[in-house]
Design a protein around this motif. Structure first.
Motif, PDB file in Angstrom:
ATOM      1  N   UNK A  12      -5.504 -12.680   6.189  1.00  0.00           N
ATOM      2  CA  UNK A  12      -5.827 -13.693   7.196  1.00  0.00           C
ATOM      3  C   UNK A  12      -5.156 -13.416   8.539  1.00  0.00           C
ATOM      4  N   UNK A  13      -4.129 -12.555   8.542  1.00  0.00           N
ATOM      5  CA  UNK A  13      -3.470 -12.168   9.790  1.00  0.00           C
ATOM      6  C   UNK A  13      -4.206 -11.030  10.491  1.00  0.00           C
ATOM      7  N   UNK A  14      -5.275 -10.552   9.870  1.00  0.00           N
ATOM      8  CA  UNK A  14      -6.174  -9.540  10.439  1.00  0.00           C
ATOM      9  C   UNK A  14      -5.481  -8.207  10.768  1.00  0.00           C
ATOM     10  N   UNK A  15      -4.783  -7.637   9.792  1.00  0.00           N
ATOM     11  CA  UNK A  15      -4.270  -6.277  10.019  1.00  0.00           C
ATOM     12  C   UNK A  15      -5.439  -5.289  10.001  1.00  0.00           C
ATOM     13  N   UNK A  16      -5.211  -4.102  10.532  1.00  0.00           N
ATOM     14  CA  UNK A  16      -6.254  -3.081  10.513  1.00  0.00           C
ATOM     15  C   UNK A  16      -6.360  -2.415   9.145  1.00  0.00           C
ATOM     16  N   UNK A  17      -5.228  -2.365   8.435  1.00  0.00           N
ATOM     17  CA  UNK A  17      -5.181  -1.697   7.141  1.00  0.00           C
ATOM     18  C   UNK A  17      -4.354  -2.528   6.158  1.00  0.00           C
ATOM     19  N   UNK A  18      -4.695  -2.416   4.882  1.00  0.00           N
ATOM     20  CA  UNK A  18      -3.838  -2.913   3.813  1.00  0.00           C
ATOM     21  C   UNK A  18      -3.668  -1.776   2.812  1.00  0.00           C
ATOM     22  N   UNK A  19      -2.423  -1.543   2.411  1.00  0.00           N
ATOM     23  CA  UNK A  19      -2.124  -0.434   1.524  1.00  0.00           C
ATOM     24  C   UNK A  19      -1.917  -0.877   0.084  1.00  0.00           C
ATOM     25  N   UNK A  20      -2.369  -0.036  -0.839  1.00  0.00           N
ATOM     26  CA  UNK A  20      -2.229  -0.297  -2.267  1.00  0.00           C
ATOM     27  C   UNK A  20      -1.694   0.965  -2.928  1.00  0.00           C
ATOM     28  N   UNK A  21      -0.537   0.851  -3.543  1.00  0.00           N
ATOM     29  CA  UNK A  21       0.129   2.010  -4.115  1.00  0.00           C
ATOM     30  C   UNK A  21      -0.327   2.231  -5.554  1.00  0.00           C
ATOM     31  N   UNK A  22      -0.776   3.430  -5.821  1.00  0.00           N
ATOM     32  CA  UNK A  22      -1.194   3.829  -7.162  1.00  0.00           C
ATOM     33  C   UNK A  22      -0.264   4.949  -7.636  1.00  0.00           C
ATOM     34  N   UNK A  23       0.951   4.543  -7.969  1.00  0.00           N
ATOM     35  CA  UNK A  23       2.004   5.476  -8.374  1.00  0.00           C
ATOM     36  C   UNK A  23       2.898   4.752  -9.368  1.00  0.00           C
ATOM     37  N   UNK A  24       2.853   5.176 -10.605  1.00  0.00           N
ATOM     38  CA  UNK A  24       3.499   4.439 -11.687  1.00  0.00           C
ATOM     39  C   UNK A  24       4.995   4.245 -11.489  1.00  0.00           C
ATOM     40  N   UNK A  25       5.637   5.162 -10.798  1.00  0.00           N
ATOM     41  CA  UNK A  25       7.086   5.068 -10.618  1.00  0.00           C
ATOM     42  C   UNK A  25       7.500   4.126  -9.496  1.00  0.00           C
ATOM     43  N   UNK A  26       6.526   3.555  -8.812  1.00  0.00           N
ATOM     44  CA  UNK A  26       6.820   2.625  -7.717  1.00  0.00           C
ATOM     45  C   UNK A  26       6.845   1.192  -8.214  1.00  0.00           C
ATOM     46  N   UNK A  27       7.797   0.410  -7.720  1.00  0.00           N
ATOM     47  CA  UNK A  27       7.852  -1.019  -8.057  1.00  0.00           C
ATOM     48  C   UNK A  27       6.696  -1.774  -7.416  1.00  0.00           C
ATOM     49  N   UNK A  28       5.988  -1.133  -6.495  1.00  0.00           N
ATOM     50  CA  UNK A  28       4.831  -1.748  -5.842  1.00  0.00           C
ATOM     51  C   UNK A  28       3.510  -1.282  -6.465  1.00  0.00           C
ATOM     52  N   UNK A  29       3.580  -0.592  -7.569  1.00  0.00           N
ATOM     53  CA  UNK A  29       2.388  -0.030  -8.194  1.00  0.00           C
ATOM     54  C   UNK A  29       1.332  -1.109  -8.441  1.00  0.00           C
ATOM     55  N   UNK A  30       0.107  -0.860  -7.946  1.00  0.00           N
ATOM     56  CA  UNK A  30      -0.980  -1.826  -8.074  1.00  0.00           C
ATOM     57  C   UNK A  30      -1.727  -1.580  -9.385  1.00  0.00           C
ATOM     58  N   UNK A  31      -1.808  -2.611 -10.216  1.00  0.00           N
ATOM     59  CA  UNK A  31      -2.401  -2.440 -11.548  1.00  0.00           C
ATOM     60  C   UNK A  31      -3.564  -3.389 -11.831  1.00  0.00           C
ATOM     61  N   UNK A  32      -3.882  -4.298 -10.901  1.00  0.00           N
ATOM     62  CA  UNK A  32      -4.997  -5.214 -11.139  1.00  0.00           C
ATOM     63  C   UNK A  32      -6.313  -4.438 -11.234  1.00  0.00           C
ATOM     64  N   UNK A  33      -7.269  -5.018 -11.927  1.00  0.00           N
ATOM     65  CA  UNK A  33      -8.566  -4.362 -12.092  1.00  0.00           C
ATOM     66  C   UNK A  33      -9.400  -4.374 -10.821  1.00  0.00           C
ATOM     67  N   UNK A  34      -9.159  -5.356  -9.958  1.00  0.00           N
ATOM     68  CA  UNK A  34      -9.913  -5.468  -8.712  1.00  0.00           C
ATOM     69  C   UNK A  34      -8.988  -5.852  -7.568  1.00  0.00           C
ATOM     70  N   UNK A  35      -9.463  -5.612  -6.355  1.00  0.00           N
ATOM     71  CA  UNK A  35      -8.794  -6.081  -5.141  1.00  0.00           C
ATOM     72  C   UNK A  35      -9.605  -7.248  -4.604  1.00  0.00           C
ATOM     73  N   UNK A  36      -8.923  -8.310  -4.211  1.00  0.00           N
ATOM     74  CA  UNK A  36      -9.636  -9.480  -3.703  1.00  0.00           C
ATOM     75  C   UNK A  36     -10.530  -9.081  -2.543  1.00  0.00           C
ATOM     76  N   UNK A  37     -11.592  -9.828  -2.337  1.00  0.00           N
ATOM     77  CA  UNK A  37     -12.560  -9.523  -1.288  1.00  0.00           C
ATOM     78  C   UNK A  37     -11.901  -9.560   0.084  1.00  0.00           C
TER      79      UNK A  37
END
Length: 207
Positions: A12-37
């Motif tokens: 809602x803050x309208x950034x140009x990019x949003x990042x999603x980490x796909x790296x198992x060793x990261x505490x930010x690792x994204x594991x959901x099946x989908x990304x919200x619209x």
């Protein structure tokens, strides 16, 4: 980004990019099946570290990623092969190659990575990224390639004036975007909407 409600409120803050980490060793690792619209104006960036190309391709298709960021020790031949695979699969996905920078970093060997779309300069640290510290931006005076880059590494709420000065310097000529992360977190992957909004307001006032 990691949590659906948080993704939505930051979107809602309208950034140009949003990042999603796909790296198992990261505490930010994204594991959901989908990304919200998300609105089409926000590009989804998948971050990978020395990942198998087959896995990257499947992840791009699963989450409809617009860009990927290679944040490991990927070679130039790896990047070339990945580009071939993207073209073969008709995936119009841009590649960002990240590099860890310190006072001794040489920009000369970046010539061999000219096939990617963007570079990203982060602070050299113990982790591939998210170390929360800045490198000396003046070293970017030595960067003379035409490739646009993302400036990353510990950028926080108190840096708006530093960014204002940096954007006046020759080093910023090819700066394409600012990558903010750990300095705006309440926990790994959970961003503070209020401080990001404050930073955005300060930044627009500064420039």
């Amino acid at each position: 980004m990691k949590f659906p409600e948080n993704i939505q409120e930051i979107a809602n803050l309208q950034p140009d990019f949003l990042g999603f980490i796909f790296y198992e060793n990261s505490t930010r690792n994204f594991t959901d099946d989908t990304i919200v619209s998300l609105p089409s104006s926000i590009k989804k960036v998948g971050v990978f570290v020395n990942e198998k190309q087959e896995t990257i391709l499947k992840t791009i298709q699963k989450y409809d990623l617009n860009m990927i960021q290679l944040h490991g020790n990927e070679s130039e031949s790896y990047c070339l092969e990945l580009i071939n695979q993207l073209n073969h699969n008709q995936l119009n996905t841009n590649i960002i190659k990240a590099f860890s920078v310190d006072d001794f970093f040489s920009f000369e060997w970046l010539h061999q990575y000219q096939m990617v779309d963007y570079f990203l300069f982060d602070t050299k640290g113990k982790l591939p990224g998210g170390n929360g510290t800045k490198f000396n931006w003046q070293i970017l005076d030595k960067y003379h390639l035409d490739k646009p880059y993302f400036l990353s590494g510990g950028i926080g709420l108190d840096d708006s004036e530093n960014i204002k000065e940096f954007l006046k310097s020759p080093a910023s000529k090819r700066c394409y975007a600012l990558d903010v992360n750990s300095q705006f977190e309440m926990e790994p992957g959970l961003k503070n909407k209020e401080t990001i909004q404050q930073f955005k307001t300060q930044l627009y006032e500064s420039v």
